[in-house]
Motif scaffolding. Sequence first.
Motif, short mmCIF file in Angstrom:
data_model
loop_
_atom_site.label_atom_id
_atom_site.label_comp_id
_atom_site.label_asym_id
_atom_site.label_seq_id
_atom_site.Cartn_x
_atom_site.Cartn_y
_atom_site.Cartn_z
N UNK A 127 0.83 -1.21 0.00
CA UNK A 127 0.00 0.00 0.00
C UNK A 127 0.86 1.26 0.00
N UNK A 128 1.93 1.21 -0.80
CA UNK A 128 2.80 2.36 -0.96
C UNK A 128 3.86 2.54 0.10
N UNK A 129 3.89 1.68 1.11
CA UNK A 129 4.86 1.79 2.19
C UNK A 129 5.91 0.69 2.06
N UNK A 130 7.19 1.08 2.16
CA UNK A 130 8.27 0.10 2.08
C UNK A 130 8.22 -0.88 3.24
N UNK A 131 8.44 -2.13 2.93
CA UNK A 131 8.56 -3.18 3.95
C UNK A 131 10.04 -3.47 4.14
N UNK A 176 -8.94 -4.51 0.27
CA UNK A 176 -8.01 -4.57 -0.84
C UNK A 176 -6.68 -3.93 -0.48
N UNK A 177 -5.61 -4.55 -0.96
CA UNK A 177 -4.25 -4.06 -0.70
C UNK A 177 -3.41 -4.24 -1.96
N UNK A 178 -2.42 -3.36 -2.12
CA UNK A 178 -1.48 -3.47 -3.23
C UNK A 178 -0.11 -3.87 -2.70
N UNK A 179 0.45 -4.92 -3.27
CA UNK A 179 1.78 -5.40 -2.91
C UNK A 179 2.64 -5.37 -4.17
N UNK A 180 3.79 -4.69 -4.08
CA UNK A 180 4.68 -4.58 -5.24
C UNK A 180 6.04 -5.15 -4.87
N UNK A 181 6.52 -6.09 -5.69
CA UNK A 181 7.78 -6.80 -5.45
C UNK A 181 8.74 -6.49 -6.59
N UNK A 182 9.94 -6.02 -6.25
CA UNK A 182 10.95 -5.73 -7.27
C UNK A 182 12.31 -6.22 -6.80
N UNK A 183 13.12 -6.70 -7.73
CA UNK A 183 14.46 -7.15 -7.38
C UNK A 183 15.36 -7.16 -8.59
N UNK A 189 16.38 -8.99 -13.52
CA UNK A 189 15.50 -8.13 -12.73
C UNK A 189 14.11 -8.72 -12.67
N UNK A 190 13.34 -8.31 -11.67
CA UNK A 190 12.02 -8.88 -11.44
C UNK A 190 11.04 -7.83 -10.96
N UNK A 191 9.78 -7.99 -11.34
CA UNK A 191 8.75 -7.05 -10.90
C UNK A 191 7.39 -7.74 -10.93
N UNK A 192 6.71 -7.72 -9.79
CA UNK A 192 5.37 -8.31 -9.71
C UNK A 192 4.48 -7.40 -8.87
N UNK A 193 3.33 -7.07 -9.40
CA UNK A 193 2.35 -6.24 -8.68
C UNK A 193 1.14 -7.12 -8.35
N UNK A 194 0.85 -7.18 -7.06
CA UNK A 194 -0.29 -7.95 -6.57
C UNK A 194 -1.40 -7.00 -6.12
N UNK A 195 -2.62 -7.28 -6.55
CA UNK A 195 -3.80 -6.66 -5.99
C UNK A 195 -4.47 -7.73 -5.13
N UNK A 196 -4.39 -7.57 -3.82
CA UNK A 196 -4.84 -8.59 -2.88
C UNK A 196 -6.19 -8.22 -2.29
#
Length: 202
Positions: A127-131, A176-183, A189-196
């Motif tokens: 949700x826009x906040x870094x984990x 609903x939550x948005x999870x964004x994974x990048x590496x 490189x990798x990028x996945x956007x989850x709408x949970x």
Amino acid sequence: MPRLLIAAFALLLAGCSAAPEPTPVSSEATTRTSEQFSDQELQAKWWTWAASSPENRNPVVDDTGQWCGENQPEDVWFFAGTFGGAVNRRCPVPAGRPLAGPALNLASTDANCAAFMEAAKGSVTLDGQLVELRRIAPVAITYQAAKDNVVGQSEGRVAAQGCGLWAWIPSLKPGEHELVVKGASGGFSTSARYLLTVSSAD
């Protein structure tokens, strides 16, 4: 060597040149909450999940989210990147389940893991906040690979060195939550956007 181990997932993702480069994660970074699993347990459990289904229904290959619930354990809900490229996934998540997964990871040899981690960068945002990420150096793991698994291993128990940048997220509020994974590491490189969508507790 299996494409997964070379790439990331070797997880998580090549070929996202348009995406901004993730911010490096320091070796001191840890999750804000206590981990339920040790470095070995977390990785072995995740890799067993990732290697538990063939390509036609594997959650790492999935580009829509239709298979994100496949073979999920009962005590955690795993997320993943891809073997290369960017994806958008829509996934239901059970209430009361913590989330865990890598921004970037590898299961290979000690030397390959060390080189991989030297260049590893990644981020996970909720949700826009870094984990905050947990940096795991090469550590011995053993995981179970199913028949015709997508990681390219023979069926049975697999011994490897596991490493990566890992996130642990406490159970989410219903809604609903948005999870964004990048590496990224080297040319990968990798990028996945989850709408949970988290269900309401019973």
